[in-house]
Design a protein around this motif. Structure first.
Motif, PDB file in Angstrom:
ATOM      1  N   SER A 230       4.499  31.973  -4.845  1.00 27.42           N
ATOM      2  CA  SER A 230       4.140  32.760  -5.845  1.00 27.42           C
ATOM      3  C   SER A 230       2.112  32.502  -5.945  1.00 27.42           C
TER       4      SER A 230
ATOM      5  N   LYS B 150      -1.635  33.656  -5.480  1.00 27.53           N
ATOM      6  CA  LYS B 150      -1.425  34.692  -6.126  1.00 27.53           C
ATOM      7  C   LYS B 150      -2.851  35.287  -4.266  1.00 27.53           C
TER       8      LYS B 150
ATOM      9  N   ARG C 256      -3.713  30.842  -0.912  1.00 26.32           N
ATOM     10  CA  ARG C 256      -2.548  30.217  -0.690  1.00 26.32           C
ATOM     11  C   ARG C 256      -3.064  30.046   1.155  1.00 26.32           C
TER      12      ARG C 256
ATOM     13  N   ASN D 109       7.035  26.953  -8.248  1.00 28.28           N
ATOM     14  CA  ASN D 109       6.231  27.445  -8.644  1.00 28.28           C
ATOM     15  C   ASN D 109       5.846  27.037 -10.144  1.00 28.28           C
ATOM     16  N   LYS D 110       5.628  25.839 -10.318  1.00 29.18           N
ATOM     17  CA  LYS D 110       4.749  25.796 -11.160  1.00 29.18           C
ATOM     18  C   LYS D 110       3.670  25.383 -11.090  1.00 29.18           C
TER      19      LYS D 110
ATOM     20  N   ALA E 219       2.045  26.961  -8.612  1.00 33.84           N
ATOM     21  CA  ALA E 219       1.588  27.718  -8.302  1.00 33.84           C
ATOM     22  C   ALA E 219       0.869  28.716  -9.673  1.00 33.84           C
ATOM     23  N   LYS E 220       1.406  28.516 -11.115  1.00 34.75           N
ATOM     24  CA  LYS E 220       1.017  29.244 -12.079  1.00 34.75           C
ATOM     25  C   LYS E 220      -0.721  27.851 -11.802  1.00 34.75           C
TER      26      LYS E 220
ATOM     27  N   ASN F  99      -3.036  29.846  -9.521  1.00 36.67           N
ATOM     28  CA  ASN F  99      -3.559  30.748  -9.423  1.00 36.67           C
ATOM     29  C   ASN F  99      -4.504  30.938 -10.996  1.00 36.67           C
TER      30      ASN F  99
END
Length: 415
Positions: free
Chosen positions: A338, A340, A345, A371-372, A374-375, A378
Motif C-alpha cells: 500500500s 505507493k 517502499r 495500511n493506516k 501507508a496513507k 504516501n
C-alpha cells in the motif's frame, strides 16, 4: 565493497498478484437445489468443516513445535557453553559476522571474522610442545580446506539442535537439507571460488610469513599453554565471497521480482557473507533467517507450506538465499504494497526486514497498522520518509541497519 560491481542487472517491474473469481461456480450455487443433490452438498460441507478442523490442528501442532525449538536451543547452548568453559576462560561462539569452530575435544578454536577480515587459530597444547607454530599452521591448513558442510558437521551445538529437532518435530513439519561444499574461507584468501590444494598450500605459506603469534598459560588446563596465530584476509576477500553467491542471487531475484543489488546489500549487512552466521534468536545463514518469523512466511512461498526450517536447511546457501529473497518479496508485494512510491517502499522494506512491518508503521503513526501508516507515508516525498524512519524507528539497531543497507545498494548496481 565499492570495487565489486555487477553489470547488466535490472530489477524489473514488481510482480502483481491477480485473483480470479469463478462466476459460473457462484451461479451454480444460486440455482434451486434438487432433493438428490442435497446429500452431496451436505457431504461436501462436512468435508470442508473437517478440512478446516484439520488445518487448525496442523497450525496448533506447528506452534507447539516452534516452542519446542526454542527449548532445544536453550538446552543445547547450555551444554555447548559448558563444554567450552571446561577448556577456555570464556565462551566464544559463532555470531552473525564471525564463525567460531571447535575441535571435538574443544582444545582447538578456529575463528574467522568476516567483517574485520581476520583469521585467528588458538590451541591448548602441552607446555612441553616444542613446535607450536607447526601445530597452528596445521590447524590453519585444516580451516582453509574446510567447507560449509564440514563446518556444519563439526559444530557440536548446531548438530545437537538438529538431532533433537528430528525427535521432537513431526517429520512432515521439519525441513532439512544437505549443506553445500563451498569453502568457509579459502576462496576469500586465494581469490579462487574453488581453490586447488596447491593454491591453498601456497596461501597458507604466504599468510604464515606475516602472521602474528601469541602464547600464554592455558586458562583451565594444568601444564598447558594457549598458543594463538592471527593472519589477515586480503581486502578483496569479501568481494570474492559475494561472487560465490551470485548465481543463486540472480536466479532467486529474477523469480521474485527483487533487485539483486538489494539482496546483496542485505546479505552483506546481515552476515558480511559469513555462510555459518548464527544469532541466538535464533537466525541462521547469509540472510539471517529466523525460522519462527520470516522463515514461516517465506516457507509458504518457497515450499508451499508452513514448516519448521532446521539449521541444515538454512545453512544450505541456496536455500537461505531463496528464503531471504522470498521474504523481501513478501514485504514489498504484500505487507507494504500500500506504500505507493517505490523508493519510499524500498526504505520501508529494508527497515521491515530487520524489525517487521509493524514497527515501520509505528514510526509514522504510533501503532502497527501498516495500511493506516501507508496513507501518511504516501503523503510524503521519499527523502522525508527516510528521515522519519531514521529518527523514529523504535530500535537504534534498525535505524543503523537502514542506513547501512541503503548506502551499500549502489555498490552492487550496474556501472
Amino acid at each position: 565493497m565499492g570495487d565489486f560491481k555487477l553489470n547488466a542487472w535490472h530489477a524489473g517491474a514488481l510482480k502483481g498478484v491477480a485473483m480470479v473469481l469463478c462466476l459460473a461456480g457462484f451461479l451454480a450455487w444460486a440455482q434451486p437445489v434438487r432433493a438428490d443433490e442435497f446429500s452431496d452438498m451436505q457431504n461436501e460441507f462436512n468435508s470442508f468443516k473437517n478440512d478446516e478442523a484439520e488445518f487448525e490442528s496442523y497450525k496448533a501442532r506447528v506452534a507447539r513445535e516452534y516452542a519446542a525449538y526454542k527449548t532445544i536451543i536453550d538446552e543445547e547452548f547450555a551444554r555447548y557453553r559448558g563444554e567450552i568453559l571446561k577448556v577456555w576462560g570464556k565462551p566464544e561462539v559463532t555470531t552473525k559476522k564471525t564463525y567460531v569452530g571447535y575441535s571435538s575435544d574443544y582444545k582447538v578454536k578456529k575463528v574467522v571474522d568476516y567483517e574485520k577480515g581476520v583469521i585467528r587459530i588458538s590451541a591448548v597444547v602441552p607446555a612441553s610442545e616444542k613446535e607450536p607454530v607447526k601445530v597452528l599452521e596445521g590447524h590453519l591448513k585444516d580451516l582453509m580446506n574446510q567447507s560449509a558442510k564440514g563446518a556444519y558437521k563439526a559444530d557440536q551445538f548446531t548438530t545437537g539442535v538438529e538431532k533433537k529437532l528430528k525427535k521432537k518435530v513431526t517429520p512432515s513439519h521439519l525441513q532439512g537439507a544437505e549443506v553445500g561444499n563451498k569453502p568457509i574461507v579459502a576462496d576469500m584468501v586465494t581469490g579462487k571460488l574453488r581453490p586447488t590444494t596447491k593454491e591453498i598450500d601456497a596461501s597458507v605459506a604466504g599468510m604464515m610469513g606475516s602472521a602474528t603469534m601469541g602464547k600464554k598459560k592455558a586458562p583451565r588446563q594444568a601444564n598447558a599453554e594457549m598458543v594463538t596465530l592471527e593472519v589477515k584476509i586480503p581486502t578483496t576477500g569479501r568481494a570474492v565471497k559475494a561472487r560465490a553467491y551470485l548465481p543463486d542471487v540472480i536466479r532467486q531475484a529474477a523469480k521474485r521480482g527483487v533487485d539483486p543489488a538489494l539482496v546483496f546489500a542485505v546479505m552483506e549487512t546481515e552476515s558480511a557473507f559469513n555462510p555459518m552466521a548464527r544469532s541466538y534468536v535464533p537466525a541462521y545463514g547469509l540472510m539471517q533467517i529466523v525460522p519462527k518469523s520470516a522463515g514461516r512466511d517465506a516457507s509458504k512461498v518457497v515450499l508451499g507450506k508452513d514448516v519448521v526450517l532446521s539449521p541444515s536447511y538454512l545453512y544450505n546457501s541456496g536455500n537461505n538465499i531463496a528464503m531471504g529473497v522470498a521474504y523481501l518479496y513478501i514485504l514489498n508485494d504484500r505487507y507494504l504494497a500500500s506504500v505507493k512510491n517505490p523508493e519510499s517502499r524500498l526504505y520501508c522494506v529494508i527497515a521491515a526486514y530487520n524489525t517487521g512491518a509493524g514497527n515501520v508503521a509505528r514510526a509514522f503513526i504510533g501503532t502497527t497498522n501498516i495500511n493506516k501508516a501507508a496513507k501518511k507515508i504516501n503523503s510524503m516525498p521519499p527523502e522525508k520518509v527516510y528521515k522519519v524512519l531514521i529518527r523514529k524507528l523504535p530500535h537504534k539497531e534498525t535505524r543503523d541497519y537502514l542506513q547501512r543497507v541503503s548506502k551499500r545498494i549502489p555498490s552492487y548496481q550496474a556501472v
